[in-house]
Design a protein around this motif. Structure first.
Motif, PDB file in Angstrom:
ATOM      1  N   ALA A  40      42.535 -11.332  46.084  1.00 46.83           N
ATOM      2  CA  ALA A  40      41.732 -11.816  44.954  1.00 46.83           C
ATOM      3  C   ALA A  40      41.142 -10.652  44.165  1.00 46.83           C
ATOM      4  CB  ALA A  40      40.635 -12.751  45.440  1.00 46.83           C
ATOM      5  N   ALA A  41      40.621  -9.651  44.866  1.00 46.58           N
ATOM      6  CA  ALA A  41      40.046  -8.484  44.196  1.00 46.58           C
ATOM      7  C   ALA A  41      41.125  -7.694  43.449  1.00 46.58           C
ATOM      8  CB  ALA A  41      39.331  -7.597  45.206  1.00 46.58           C
ATOM      9  N   ALA A  42      42.314  -7.607  44.022  1.00 48.59           N
ATOM     10  CA  ALA A  42      43.415  -6.892  43.370  1.00 48.59           C
ATOM     11  C   ALA A  42      43.827  -7.590  42.080  1.00 48.59           C
ATOM     12  CB  ALA A  42      44.608  -6.786  44.325  1.00 48.59           C
ATOM     13  N   ILE A  43      43.944  -8.904  42.125  1.00 46.95           N
ATOM     14  CA  ILE A  43      44.323  -9.665  40.922  1.00 46.95           C
ATOM     15  C   ILE A  43      43.235  -9.521  39.856  1.00 46.95           C
ATOM     16  CG2 ILE A  43      44.777 -11.984  40.010  1.00 46.95           C
ATOM     17  CD1 ILE A  43      47.073 -10.890  41.720  1.00 46.95           C
ATOM     18  N   LYS A  44      41.981  -9.656  40.256  1.00 47.83           N
ATOM     19  CA  LYS A  44      40.882  -9.520  39.299  1.00 47.83           C
ATOM     20  C   LYS A  44      40.859  -8.109  38.705  1.00 47.83           C
ATOM     21  CE  LYS A  44      35.989 -10.231  38.542  1.00 47.83           C
ATOM     22  NZ  LYS A  44      34.732 -10.690  39.070  1.00 47.83           N
ATOM     23  N   GLY A  45      40.998  -7.097  39.544  1.00 45.86           N
ATOM     24  CA  GLY A  45      41.000  -5.720  39.063  1.00 45.86           C
ATOM     25  C   GLY A  45      42.133  -5.457  38.087  1.00 45.86           C
ATOM     26  N   ALA A  46      43.316  -5.948  38.400  1.00 47.54           N
ATOM     27  CA  ALA A  46      44.467  -5.748  37.515  1.00 47.54           C
ATOM     28  C   ALA A  46      44.294  -6.498  36.199  1.00 47.54           C
ATOM     29  CB  ALA A  46      45.745  -6.192  38.215  1.00 47.54           C
ATOM     30  N   THR A  47      43.540  -7.569  36.238  1.00 41.19           N
ATOM     31  CA  THR A  47      43.316  -8.358  35.029  1.00 41.19           C
ATOM     32  C   THR A  47      42.300  -7.688  34.096  1.00 41.19           C
ATOM     33  OG1 THR A  47      43.801 -10.375  36.265  1.00 41.19           O
ATOM     34  CG2 THR A  47      42.667 -10.647  34.176  1.00 41.19           C
ATOM     35  N   VAL A  48      41.236  -7.114  34.648  1.00 48.07           N
ATOM     36  CA  VAL A  48      40.148  -6.594  33.810  1.00 48.07           C
ATOM     37  C   VAL A  48      40.200  -5.083  33.576  1.00 48.07           C
ATOM     38  CG1 VAL A  48      38.610  -8.481  34.433  1.00 48.07           C
ATOM     39  CG2 VAL A  48      38.498  -6.354  35.708  1.00 48.07           C
ATOM     40  N   LEU A  49      40.870  -4.325  34.430  1.00 43.16           N
ATOM     41  CA  LEU A  49      40.905  -2.870  34.275  1.00 43.16           C
ATOM     42  C   LEU A  49      42.140  -2.426  33.500  1.00 43.16           C
ATOM     43  CD1 LEU A  49      39.987  -1.907  37.955  1.00 43.16           C
ATOM     44  CD2 LEU A  49      38.471  -1.774  35.953  1.00 43.16           C
ATOM     45  N   ASP A  50      41.997  -1.372  32.741  1.00 44.74           N
ATOM     46  CA  ASP A  50      43.121  -0.781  32.027  1.00 44.74           C
ATOM     47  C   ASP A  50      43.756   0.255  32.959  1.00 44.74           C
ATOM     48  OD1 ASP A  50      44.935  -0.138  30.068  1.00 44.74           O
ATOM     49  OD2 ASP A  50      43.547   1.148  28.966  1.00 44.74           O
TER      50      ASP A  50
END
Length: 160
Positions: A40-50
């Motif tokens: 979940a953290a990986a998906i969220k990070g990939a979604t919001v971080l450049d």
């Protein structure tokens, strides 16, 4: 890249000690590092971080990391982010599976710092150059295009 001109790397690993060690190593190498300990953290990070690079462990939330890689590849604007896949196992199918699913590189765990930095350098410098060269070739017209002229009425045809 970030406003500080540091490449942005997300490290995904369920082990907090591994995250801490890799994060410290990458920070010393002048990379901006974000950590994710689960899917979940990986998906969220990939979604919001450049992101410029994702380093992903094989074992995430009792799933194979290659299924996470496939999910990461589905995130808009992250399709071309290089992914470095880490694995303790060295069976040929383990090494080739992530490449089939979209990973750019594979590295064996426990990670040797020099080898990890070498792979990261490859991913951040060589891979984008290759991708840019390929995409420029694909975008370049294969023949000169003259000004578009109006085509006179040509009867349409149908296969009736």
């Amino acid at each position: 890249m970030s406003s500080f001109n540091k490449p942005v790397v997300m490290v995904v690993d369920p082990d907090a000690l591994t995250l801490t060690a890799i994060s410290a190593m990458l920070d010393c190498a002048q990379l901006q590092v974000f950590c994710a300990q689960d899917r979940a953290a990986a998906i969220k990070g990939a979604t919001v971080l450049d992101l410029d690079l994702i380093v992903c462990d094989e074992d995430i939330d009792d799933f194979q990391g290659d299924s996470l890689i496939a999910e990461l590849r589905q995130i808009r604007h992250r399709e071309d982010v290089p992914i470095l896949y880490m694995s303790r196992r060295q069976l040929p199918d383990i090494i080739s599976r992530p490449h089939d699913g979209g990973a750019s590189f594979h590295i064996r765990k426990p990670v040797e710092p020099a080898r990890l930095l070498e792979k990261i350098h490859q991913a951040l410098n060589e891979l984008p150059l290759i991708n840019n060269q390929v995409s420029q070739k694909l975008r370049a017209p294969h023949f000169p295009i003259a000004a578009i002229a109006t085509i006179p009425n040509i009867p349409s045809w149908s296969a009736e």
